[in-house]
Design an enzyme around this catalytic site. Structure first.
Site, mmCIF file in Angstrom:
data_model
loop_
_atom_site.group_PDB
_atom_site.id
_atom_site.type_symbol
_atom_site.label_atom_id
_atom_site.label_comp_id
_atom_site.label_asym_id
_atom_site.label_seq_id
_atom_site.Cartn_x
_atom_site.Cartn_y
_atom_site.Cartn_z
ATOM 1 N N ASP A 8 -19.949 23.551 -34.919
ATOM 2 C CA ASP A 8 -20.928 23.207 -33.880
ATOM 3 C C ASP A 8 -20.425 23.806 -32.566
ATOM 4 O O ASP A 8 -19.474 24.611 -32.556
ATOM 5 C CB ASP A 8 -21.168 21.678 -33.818
ATOM 6 C CG ASP A 8 -20.004 20.910 -33.194
ATOM 7 O OD1 ASP A 8 -18.947 21.519 -32.895
ATOM 8 O OD2 ASP A 8 -20.152 19.683 -33.014
ATOM 9 N N CYS A 65 -15.572 21.277 -35.578
ATOM 10 C CA CYS A 65 -16.380 20.670 -34.516
ATOM 11 C C CYS A 65 -15.399 20.248 -33.430
ATOM 12 O O CYS A 65 -14.268 20.745 -33.407
ATOM 13 C CB CYS A 65 -17.243 19.522 -35.044
ATOM 14 S SG CYS A 65 -16.346 18.065 -35.625
ATOM 15 N N THR A 67 -13.716 17.448 -32.914
ATOM 16 C CA THR A 67 -12.536 16.791 -33.494
ATOM 17 C C THR A 67 -12.252 17.215 -34.934
ATOM 18 O O THR A 67 -11.172 16.930 -35.448
ATOM 19 C CB THR A 67 -12.751 15.270 -33.530
ATOM 20 O OG1 THR A 67 -13.942 15.016 -34.308
ATOM 21 C CG2 THR A 67 -12.912 14.691 -32.137
ATOM 22 N N HIS A 98 -2.473 18.618 -53.455
ATOM 23 C CA HIS A 98 -2.753 17.327 -54.096
ATOM 24 C C HIS A 98 -4.236 17.008 -54.228
ATOM 25 O O HIS A 98 -4.650 16.417 -55.224
ATOM 26 C CB HIS A 98 -2.080 16.191 -53.310
ATOM 27 C CG HIS A 98 -0.586 16.192 -53.443
ATOM 28 N ND1 HIS A 98 0.209 15.152 -52.994
ATOM 29 C CD2 HIS A 98 0.271 17.109 -53.975
ATOM 30 C CE1 HIS A 98 1.480 15.423 -53.246
ATOM 31 N NE2 HIS A 98 1.551 16.605 -53.828
ATOM 32 N N HIS A 133 -3.017 14.911 -60.322
ATOM 33 C CA HIS A 133 -4.003 15.027 -59.246
ATOM 34 C C HIS A 133 -5.404 15.290 -59.799
ATOM 35 O O HIS A 133 -6.390 14.921 -59.174
ATOM 36 C CB HIS A 133 -3.585 16.118 -58.257
ATOM 37 C CG HIS A 133 -2.237 15.860 -57.659
ATOM 38 N ND1 HIS A 133 -1.972 14.750 -56.883
ATOM 39 C CD2 HIS A 133 -1.074 16.543 -57.755
ATOM 40 C CE1 HIS A 133 -0.693 14.775 -56.509
ATOM 41 N NE2 HIS A 133 -0.123 15.844 -57.032
#
Ligand code: RB5
Length: 146
Positions: A8, A65, A67, A98, A133
Protein backbone atom coordinates in the site's frame (compact mmCIF):
# COMPACT_ATOMS: atom_id res chain seq x y z
CA UNK A 1 12.71 -17.57 -8.75
CA UNK A 2 9.61 -15.48 -9.44
CA UNK A 3 8.30 -13.27 -6.64
CA UNK A 4 5.13 -11.15 -6.48
CA UNK A 5 5.53 -7.94 -4.52
CA UNK A 6 2.59 -5.92 -3.24
CA UNK A 7 2.25 -2.83 -1.10
CA UNK A 8 0.00 0.00 0.00
CA UNK A 9 1.07 3.64 0.22
CA UNK A 10 3.01 2.89 3.44
CA UNK A 11 5.26 0.52 1.52
CA UNK A 12 5.77 2.26 -1.82
CA UNK A 13 9.25 3.67 -1.19
CA UNK A 14 10.56 0.43 0.28
CA UNK A 15 8.94 -1.60 -2.52
CA UNK A 16 11.06 0.19 -5.14
CA UNK A 17 14.24 -0.40 -3.13
CA UNK A 18 13.48 -4.09 -2.61
CA UNK A 19 12.42 -4.63 -6.21
CA UNK A 20 15.66 -3.09 -7.49
CA UNK A 21 17.73 -5.07 -4.97
CA UNK A 22 16.15 -8.44 -5.75
CA UNK A 23 16.19 -7.91 -9.51
CA UNK A 24 19.91 -7.18 -9.31
CA UNK A 25 20.27 -10.57 -7.61
CA UNK A 26 18.48 -12.27 -10.50
CA UNK A 27 15.00 -12.72 -9.04
CA UNK A 28 12.04 -12.03 -11.31
CA UNK A 29 9.76 -9.55 -9.58
CA UNK A 30 6.08 -9.10 -10.45
CA UNK A 31 4.90 -5.74 -9.13
CA UNK A 32 1.27 -5.97 -7.94
CA UNK A 33 1.35 -3.05 -5.48
CA UNK A 34 0.39 0.57 -5.72
CA UNK A 35 3.08 2.72 -7.31
CA UNK A 36 2.04 5.97 -5.63
CA UNK A 37 1.92 7.27 -2.08
CA UNK A 38 -1.73 8.20 -2.33
CA UNK A 39 -3.74 6.61 0.48
CA UNK A 40 -5.18 3.24 -0.53
CA UNK A 41 -6.49 0.04 1.05
CA UNK A 42 -3.93 -2.69 1.76
CA UNK A 43 -6.38 -5.68 1.52
CA UNK A 44 -6.58 -5.04 -2.23
CA UNK A 45 -2.85 -5.67 -2.64
CA UNK A 46 -2.76 -8.49 -0.13
CA UNK A 47 -5.33 -10.31 -2.27
CA UNK A 48 -3.50 -9.69 -5.54
CA UNK A 49 -0.28 -11.20 -4.19
CA UNK A 50 -2.01 -14.03 -2.31
CA UNK A 51 -3.98 -15.00 -5.42
CA UNK A 52 -0.78 -15.08 -7.50
CA UNK A 53 0.86 -17.34 -4.90
CA UNK A 54 -2.10 -19.71 -4.66
CA UNK A 55 -2.40 -19.87 -8.47
CA UNK A 56 1.35 -20.73 -8.55
CA UNK A 57 1.99 -17.84 -10.91
CA UNK A 58 4.90 -17.00 -8.60
CA UNK A 59 7.03 -18.96 -6.14
CA UNK A 60 6.28 -16.67 -3.19
CA UNK A 61 5.19 -13.17 -2.27
CA UNK A 62 6.43 -10.10 -0.45
CA UNK A 63 3.97 -7.65 1.10
CA UNK A 64 4.73 -4.23 2.54
CA UNK A 65 2.40 -1.82 4.30
CA UNK A 66 3.15 0.67 7.07
CA UNK A 67 3.70 -2.01 9.69
CA UNK A 68 3.41 -5.19 7.64
CA UNK A 69 0.60 -6.24 9.95
CA UNK A 70 -2.61 -5.21 8.17
CA UNK A 71 -1.48 -6.51 4.80
CA UNK A 72 -0.37 -9.86 6.28
CA UNK A 73 -3.60 -10.29 8.26
CA UNK A 74 -5.52 -9.74 5.03
CA UNK A 75 -3.34 -12.19 3.08
CA UNK A 76 -3.78 -14.83 5.77
CA UNK A 77 -7.54 -14.81 5.12
CA UNK A 78 -6.88 -16.43 1.74
CA UNK A 79 -6.94 -20.21 1.94
CA UNK A 80 -3.46 -21.71 1.70
CA UNK A 81 -1.60 -18.55 2.58
CA UNK A 82 0.96 -18.42 5.36
CA UNK A 83 2.09 -14.81 5.53
CA UNK A 84 4.62 -13.83 8.19
CA UNK A 85 5.55 -10.33 9.33
CA UNK A 86 9.27 -10.10 10.04
CA UNK A 87 11.32 -7.28 11.51
CA UNK A 88 14.52 -9.30 12.01
CA UNK A 89 16.55 -11.80 10.02
CA UNK A 90 16.29 -14.71 12.47
CA UNK A 91 12.49 -14.68 12.24
CA UNK A 92 12.68 -14.33 8.47
CA UNK A 93 14.85 -17.46 8.26
CA UNK A 94 12.67 -19.43 10.67
CA UNK A 95 9.36 -18.61 8.99
CA UNK A 96 10.71 -20.42 5.93
CA UNK A 97 12.44 -23.27 7.81
CA UNK A 98 9.56 -24.06 10.17
CA UNK A 99 6.39 -22.46 8.81
CA UNK A 100 7.17 -22.61 5.10
CA UNK A 101 5.67 -19.13 4.89
CA UNK A 102 4.65 -18.44 1.32
CA UNK A 103 4.48 -14.68 1.86
CA UNK A 104 7.04 -12.52 3.66
CA UNK A 105 5.72 -9.21 5.03
CA UNK A 106 7.38 -6.24 6.65
CA UNK A 107 6.65 -2.64 7.52
CA UNK A 108 7.80 0.22 5.38
CA UNK A 109 7.54 2.47 8.43
CA UNK A 110 9.25 -0.04 10.72
CA UNK A 111 12.32 -1.48 9.03
CA UNK A 112 15.00 0.45 7.18
CA UNK A 113 16.09 -0.36 3.65
CA UNK A 114 19.24 -2.30 4.58
CA UNK A 115 17.46 -4.40 7.20
CA UNK A 116 14.63 -5.11 4.76
CA UNK A 117 17.16 -6.36 2.20
CA UNK A 118 18.72 -8.66 4.82
CA UNK A 119 15.26 -9.91 5.84
CA UNK A 120 14.53 -10.78 2.20
CA UNK A 121 17.86 -12.60 1.86
CA UNK A 122 17.29 -14.58 5.07
CA UNK A 123 13.82 -15.65 3.94
CA UNK A 124 14.64 -16.37 0.30
CA UNK A 125 17.83 -18.29 1.01
CA UNK A 126 16.40 -20.47 3.79
CA UNK A 127 14.86 -23.87 3.07
CA UNK A 128 11.81 -25.51 4.58
CA UNK A 129 12.86 -28.29 6.96
CA UNK A 130 9.77 -30.48 6.49
CA UNK A 131 9.36 -33.41 8.93
CA UNK A 132 7.33 -32.42 12.03
CA UNK A 133 6.64 -29.03 10.49
CA UNK A 134 4.56 -30.62 7.73
CA UNK A 135 2.15 -31.96 10.35
CA UNK A 136 1.81 -28.58 12.03
CA UNK A 137 1.27 -26.76 8.76
CA UNK A 138 -1.42 -29.29 7.82
CA UNK A 139 -3.06 -28.56 11.20
CA UNK A 140 -3.01 -24.83 10.44
CA UNK A 141 -4.78 -25.39 7.16
CA UNK A 142 -7.34 -27.72 8.77
CA UNK A 143 -8.42 -24.66 10.75
CA UNK A 144 -9.48 -23.06 7.47
CA UNK A 145 -12.25 -25.66 7.18
CA UNK A 146 -13.77 -25.08 10.63
C1 RB5 B 1 -1.86 2.90 6.42
O1 RB5 B 1 -1.87 4.17 6.99
C2 RB5 B 1 -1.49 1.86 7.45
O2 RB5 B 1 -2.53 1.68 8.35
C3 RB5 B 1 -1.13 0.56 6.78
O3 RB5 B 1 -0.08 0.78 5.89
C4 RB5 B 1 -0.68 -0.56 7.68
O4 RB5 B 1 0.33 -0.15 8.55
C5 RB5 B 1 -1.72 -1.32 8.37
O5 RB5 B 1 -1.48 -2.33 9.04
Amino acid sequence: MKIAIGNDHGGTDLKWEIKKYLEAKGYEIVNLGTDTKESCDYPVYAKKVADAVIAKEVDCGILICGTGVGISIAANKIKGIRAAVCSDTATARLVKQHNNANILAFGGRIVGVELAKDICDAYLEAEFEGNRHNRRIAMIHELENE
